[in-house]
Enzyme design. Structure first.
Site, PDB file in Angstrom:
ATOM      1  N   LYS A  38     -21.204 -81.332 -83.766  1.00 31.17           N
ATOM      2  CA  LYS A  38     -21.280 -82.799 -83.658  1.00 31.17           C
ATOM      3  C   LYS A  38     -22.725 -83.255 -83.918  1.00 31.17           C
ATOM      4  CE  LYS A  38     -21.865 -82.284 -78.663  1.00 31.17           C
ATOM      5  NZ  LYS A  38     -21.160 -82.209 -77.375  1.00 31.17           N
ATOM      6  N   ARG A 134     -16.421 -87.776 -65.987  1.00 30.76           N
ATOM      7  CA  ARG A 134     -16.829 -88.598 -67.115  1.00 30.76           C
ATOM      8  C   ARG A 134     -15.547 -88.949 -67.875  1.00 30.76           C
ATOM      9  NH1 ARG A 134     -20.756 -85.730 -71.402  1.00 30.76           N
ATOM     10  NH2 ARG A 134     -18.819 -84.586 -71.634  1.00 30.76           N
ATOM     11  N   TYR A 256     -54.552 -93.639 -79.925  1.00 31.40           N
ATOM     12  CA  TYR A 256     -54.209 -94.895 -79.238  1.00 31.40           C
ATOM     13  C   TYR A 256     -54.449 -94.786 -77.737  1.00 31.40           C
ATOM     14  CZ  TYR A 256     -51.768 -96.726 -83.357  1.00 31.40           C
ATOM     15  OH  TYR A 256     -51.462 -97.198 -84.589  1.00 31.40           O
ATOM     16  N   MET A 304     -46.963 -93.022 -84.793  1.00 24.84           N
ATOM     17  CA  MET A 304     -45.708 -93.108 -85.544  1.00 24.84           C
ATOM     18  C   MET A 304     -45.610 -92.022 -86.609  1.00 24.84           C
ATOM     19  SD  MET A 304     -44.029 -96.297 -87.620  1.00 24.84           S
ATOM     20  CE  MET A 304     -43.982 -97.422 -86.236  1.00 24.84           C
TER      21      MET A 304
END
Ligand SMILES: *Cc1c(COP(=O)(O)O)cnc(C)c1O
Length: 367
Positions: A38, A134, A256, A304
């Site tokens: 999957k 679930r 950053y 990024m």
């Protein structure tokens, strides 16, 4: 066409996947095995995996009709199970036409199956909620639901399935509890059984039953806390290269927010990968990375498109040198732990921007 300019790529070792599939079957012999592919084969490329396994896989498991049809359209004829069944009754016509197997995990799906008019018997994996809470039928509803399916002329083989919540905790009693609930709910029905995910296969031999469902172990990782002696081979190497190197002085910040501040004269390397590629933005200072096959550490926030590395102990490292984010030198488990996540999320989070290169010694480079 795949561009070769940006050095980032994920190499997928198809021989490793075949080896891992065989290890799963060997451990659980004589159970049959659905290779769980999957989510695009946990990010490894479902079509290429299915093609590599098609001669030996007893079947595949995916999450939805679209994932199954992609395999059928690529010429995969092995059985394919929809792990969550269908989401709408109209999908049963597609299941019928494509010859898929379907989970039936709730009353609604059961009614849809009974009301359908397929051209051939539907193969149903009737799912019980043994404690995951679930999806799945309640244990005391299971035998009656099974009786209705079994009496239906357009229902073929039925397999009883369930899923574990804590099989990756070998010391925890919850898995034994789930096994007991499952058998009690089956009330002696002589159905083929399918319980084991990778953790069940590796840690709970009593769960092997008739069909195992290996996922993460196909990709070379054990979900258990301790390395398993079975010897799995990592299927993905995520690699890039250094694109810049500079020397900074004590007190100078990197990246950053200045999260990392140099405490000593520091050689900083920049590698071409960032969170837009699927590298986890939450990776902390110290997350392991390999440069030229040698382990070092991430310093500074993940950007990024780039990350920054400490090359102080690797003075010969130059732009263009190879960087491994995870693979054989660095386990994806380690990166996951340093990023407060799990390897499953790292693999499935690899973005479209990362080209996959499938390798096989037996077939050469496949793509
Ligand atoms: C994803 C999935 C698996 C495979 O789990 P792993 O932990 O990756 O081995 C097995 N069974 C079901 C129902 C699943 O959804």
């Amino acid at each position: 066409m795949k561009s070769l300019a940006r050095p980032l790529r994920a190499r997928i070792h198809l021989d490793a996947v075949r080896h891992n599939y065989r290890q799963a079957k060997h451990l659980a012999s004589p159970a049959r095995a659905l290779a769980v592919i999957k989510a695009n084969g946990y990010g490894h490329g479902a079509v290429a995996l299915a093609q590599a396994l098609t001669d030996e896989a007893d079947g595949f498991a995916v999450a939805c009709v679209d994932e199954a049809l992609e395999l059928r359209e690529s010429g995969i004829h092995n059985p394919i199970l929809l792990l969550e069944g269908v989401f709408h009754p109209d999908e049963i016509a597609v299941v019928d036409q494509a010859g898929l197997w379907m989970a039936v995990h709730c009353r609604e799906q059961l009614e849809w199956v009974l009301a359908s008019r397929p051209s051939r018997p539907l193969i149903c994996w009737l799912k019980m909620d043994s404690g995951m809470h679930r999806v799945g039928l309640a244990p005391d509803d299971f035998a009656a639901s099974h009786a209705r399916l079994a009496a239906c002329p357009h229902v073929g083989k039925i397999v009883a399935m369930s899923h574990f919540a804590r099989a990756d905790e070998p010391e925890h009693p919850y898995t034994a509890h789930q096994i007991a609930v499952f058998e009690q709910g089956l009330a002696g029905l002589a159905l083929p059984r399918s319980l084991a995910n990778s953790a069940g296969i590796l840690a709970w031999p009593q769960t092997h039953g008739d069909w195992i469902r290996p996922g993460i172990m196909l990709y070379g990782l054990s979900p258990l806390p301790d390395a398993h002696p079975v010897g799995l081979q990592p299927a993905m190497t995520l690699e890039s290269a250094l694109i810049s190197v500079r020397d900074l002085q004590p007190g100078e910040p990197v990246g950053y927010g200045g999260r990392f501040v140099c405490e000593r004269p520091t050689r900083v390397g920049v590698a071409a990968i960032g969170y837009a590629d699927g590298y986890p933005r939450h990776a902390c200072d110290g997350t392991p990375v390999a440069v030229n096959g040698q382990r070092t550490r991430l310093i500074g926030r993940v950007s990024m498109d780039m990350i920054t590395l400490d090359l102080t102990e690797l003075p010969d490292a130059r732009p263009g040198d190879p960087v491994e984010l995870w693979g054989t030198t660095i386990s994806a488990h380690e990166v996951a732990e340093s990023s407060d996540t799990i390897a499953y999320q790292l693999f499935t989070g690899i973005s479209r921007r990362v080209p996959l290169f499938h390798h096989s010694l037996t077939n050469g480079v496949a793509s």
